[in-house]
Design a protein around this motif. Sequence first.
Motif, PDB file in Angstrom:
ATOM      1  N   GLY A  19       0.816  -1.216   0.000  1.00  0.00           N
ATOM      2  CA  GLY A  19       0.000   0.000   0.000  1.00  0.00           C
ATOM      3  C   GLY A  19       0.846   1.261   0.000  1.00  0.00           C
ATOM      4  N   VAL A  20       1.868   1.283   0.838  1.00  0.00           N
ATOM      5  CA  VAL A  20       2.765   2.450   0.868  1.00  0.00           C
ATOM      6  C   VAL A  20       3.399   2.665  -0.500  1.00  0.00           C
ATOM      7  N   LEU A  21       3.852   1.576  -1.110  1.00  0.00           N
ATOM      8  CA  LEU A  21       4.521   1.693  -2.405  1.00  0.00           C
ATOM      9  C   LEU A  21       3.566   2.132  -3.504  1.00  0.00           C
ATOM     10  N   ASP A  22       2.323   1.723  -3.420  1.00  0.00           N
ATOM     11  CA  ASP A  22       1.353   2.182  -4.414  1.00  0.00           C
ATOM     12  C   ASP A  22       1.080   3.676  -4.241  1.00  0.00           C
ATOM     13  N   LEU A 178      18.177   7.001   2.577  1.00  0.00           N
ATOM     14  CA  LEU A 178      17.538   5.697   2.697  1.00  0.00           C
ATOM     15  C   LEU A 178      16.109   5.856   3.208  1.00  0.00           C
ATOM     16  N   ILE A 179      15.180   5.199   2.518  1.00  0.00           N
ATOM     17  CA  ILE A 179      13.800   5.092   2.981  1.00  0.00           C
ATOM     18  C   ILE A 179      13.620   3.652   3.470  1.00  0.00           C
ATOM     19  N   VAL A 180      13.098   3.497   4.679  1.00  0.00           N
ATOM     20  CA  VAL A 180      12.893   2.166   5.258  1.00  0.00           C
ATOM     21  C   VAL A 180      11.412   1.992   5.556  1.00  0.00           C
ATOM     22  N   VAL A 237      11.886   6.650   8.003  1.00  0.00           N
ATOM     23  CA  VAL A 237      11.203   5.398   8.318  1.00  0.00           C
ATOM     24  C   VAL A 237       9.685   5.575   8.225  1.00  0.00           C
ATOM     25  N   ILE A 238       9.048   4.614   7.580  1.00  0.00           N
ATOM     26  CA  ILE A 238       7.587   4.550   7.516  1.00  0.00           C
ATOM     27  C   ILE A 238       7.174   3.243   8.172  1.00  0.00           C
ATOM     28  N   ALA A 269       0.055  10.037   3.753  1.00  0.00           N
ATOM     29  CA  ALA A 269       0.275  10.974   4.859  1.00  0.00           C
ATOM     30  C   ALA A 269       1.746  11.333   5.030  1.00  0.00           C
ATOM     31  N   THR A 270       2.625  10.422   4.650  1.00  0.00           N
ATOM     32  CA  THR A 270       4.048  10.648   4.886  1.00  0.00           C
ATOM     33  C   THR A 270       4.725  11.435   3.768  1.00  0.00           C
TER      34      THR A 270
END
Length: 282
Positions: A19-22, A178-180, A237-238, A269-270
């Motif tokens: 979901g985050v990636l979409d 970096l995104i984690v 970070v998410i 939201a992020t």
Amino acid sequence: MKVGLVLEGGGMRGLYTAGVLDAFLDAGIKVDGLVSVSAGALFGVNFLSGQRGRALRYNKRFIRDKNYISLLSWLKTGNMVNREMAYYKIPMELDIFDQEAFTKSGVPFYVTVTNLETGQAEYPKIDHVFDQMEYLRASSALPLVSKIVEIDGKKYLDGGLTDSIPVDFAKSLGFDKLIVILTQPFEYRKKPSSGRLYRLFYKDYPKFVEVASKRYQHYNEAVEKIIRMEEAGEVYVIRPDQALEVGRLERDPDKLEAVYEIGIRDGQATLPGLKEYLQASE
């Protein structure tokens, strides 16, 4: 500036990551490399092929199919997640993975696997998903409910057993940012385990038993390290703000969709904070 993306696993919690990636796809977020583990690999690969919604779609469609994920599959084949259905028939015939788009993305994609004989994590680079599907399968091959995956004479299981959140490997690739994406909330820590089942079923692989038995310790140390890096502005970070109400091998399609929708919401939201992080100078 080079941006790397690190994806934790977690079975069907990985639909949060999907979901985050979409949400990233919708917003046009780009990365220069992706390092993944287990479900993070299986669902994250769709980000590079640009196939929005695919991870949720095929899981909802097939999750109650006994030939996909089931006790019957485990009893018949030794794999709870059926090898032929999950890794070959679905992506090649029933909900086709777009290899051409994956290749055109030009983004290096790494998966994490655990070498049973050395007890170490390895990070093969995937150039062609169909040709290297066994590495994706190995990355997500849960112990006890999966057969050992053999590739080029080496024996592998789930990469999360040795490197659940491969930030150090991602850093070694030279990314500036970096995104984690994690699938557990901030306060989550693994509880100690005796490792008895590992010693019982994998006694021929003592180095693997040693590291797998201490997975809880290594995981918790990795989480603490990521928190320190986050506080220092070294990573973005998410994570979900509470435990996701979904089992590792969840078979309720409504729960799968709910987790995915939480990921969409958190991803959207992020975006302001993420863009600020990406635009900030070193």
